[in-house]
Design an enzyme around this catalytic site. Structure first.
Site, short mmCIF file in Angstrom:
data_model
loop_
_atom_site.label_atom_id
_atom_site.label_comp_id
_atom_site.label_asym_id
_atom_site.label_seq_id
_atom_site.Cartn_x
_atom_site.Cartn_y
_atom_site.Cartn_z
N PHE A 39 4.45 11.86 2.17
CA PHE A 39 4.62 12.92 1.17
C PHE A 39 3.25 13.22 0.56
CE2 PHE A 39 8.68 10.84 1.67
CZ PHE A 39 9.59 11.88 1.63
N VAL A 77 3.94 7.93 -0.41
CA VAL A 77 3.55 9.06 -1.25
C VAL A 77 2.05 8.95 -1.45
CG1 VAL A 77 3.77 10.08 -3.55
CG2 VAL A 77 5.79 9.15 -2.40
N CYS A 78 1.31 10.02 -1.12
CA CYS A 78 -0.15 9.99 -1.24
C CYS A 78 -0.56 9.74 -2.68
CB CYS A 78 -0.76 11.31 -0.76
SG CYS A 78 -2.54 11.36 -1.03
N ILE A 79 -1.33 8.70 -2.89
CA ILE A 79 -1.64 8.27 -4.26
C ILE A 79 -2.51 9.30 -4.99
CG2 ILE A 79 -3.59 6.79 -3.50
CD1 ILE A 79 -2.69 4.86 -5.81
N ALA A 82 -0.39 12.23 -5.90
CA ALA A 82 0.62 11.83 -6.88
C ALA A 82 0.03 11.67 -8.28
CB ALA A 82 1.28 10.53 -6.44
#
Lengths: 130, 119
Positions: A39, A77-79, A82
């Site tokens: 994501f 989820v791409c940090i 995010a």
């Protein structure tokens, strides 16, 4: 076949997330492997545990969480994406001294390396929301 | 030949996708993957020479594109027809090591790629 699926769209804003969800369900039903869900960009909002859609509408985040749990999927989820958008796990909440965290427990925050690694080791990378 | 081709089809500041694509390309280079970047459709504006990103409080994307070679990304392609359709040409671009591809060459690039990352 081994797939990596990239989701760039936020739930409800575009059809990207729902299309990706249906695609993932279909490929798993047909016996394919889903190596990783990644994501990225606005797609990080799919990881929020705080969404409250109206009761007569599909709860897309809930649907993702159930799919991830049922098939024990690796949902990243791409940090960086995010953090920019306020999707935090407990560790990032503490690091940035924010009042709350909201990442659903089925997802993990991690870096773009996870996308590249999955891409390098699977047969197909399919992107939704570009 | 490139193992991964990243297609970037969005304008530099209209959404986050152009920068996200560039970050993915840099990550691939950091993981020593053979990666090529293809600018197509509105994505050709990313390489436009006269960007003034500071006027909208953004970082200049064109500069990051120019820095790709430093990080080992040698293959940057621009879809020629996307460029000409927008009244641009090679001289409009900030990159000098970029290669323009016609439709046939673009098809060939994508056909030989092991993976395509779309943005």
């Amino acid at each position: 076949m081994k797939f990596t699926v990239v989701i760039l769209g936020a739930p409800y804003s575009s059809a990207a997330s729902y299309s990706a969800y249906r695609f993932c369900r279909a490929l798993l039903e047909q016996g394919h492997q889903l190596a990783r869900l990644f994501f990225y960009a606005d797609g990080v909002h799919n990881g929020s545990a705080l969404t409250c859609p109206p009761q007569d509408e599909l709860d897309l985040q809930q649907a993702w969480r159930q799919l991830i749990t049922k098939h024990q999927l690796d949902a990243v989820v791409c940090i960086a994406a995010a953090l920019r958008r306020g999707v935090l796990d407990a560790a990032e909440r503490d690091r940035y001294a924010k009042p709350a965290d909201n990442l659903a427990c089925e997802f993990n925050l991690s870096g773009l390396g996870q996308l590249i690694e999955a891409c390098a080791t699977c047969d197909r990378t399919v992107t939704f929301g570009a | 030949m490139s193992a991964i081709v990243c297609i970037s089809r969005h304008s530099p500041y209209g959404s986050s996708l152009a920068r996200d694509a560039l970050d993915a390309v840099l990550a691939a280079a950091a993981f020593e993957q053979d990666i090529a970047l293809l600018l197509m459709d509105e994505g050709v504006w990313q390489a436009y020479r006269h960007q003034q990103a500071s006027a909208i409080e953004q970082k200049e994307l064109g500069k990051n594109l120019s820095a790709l070679a430093v990080f080992g990304v040698e293959k940057v392609y621009v879809h020629e027809r996307s460029l000409t359709r927008r009244g641009l040409d090679r001289d409009s671009l900030s990159l000098n090591n970029v290669q323009l591809l016609n439709d046939e060459a673009t098809r060939a690039l994508l056909a030989q790629a092991r993976q395509v990352l779309s943005f």
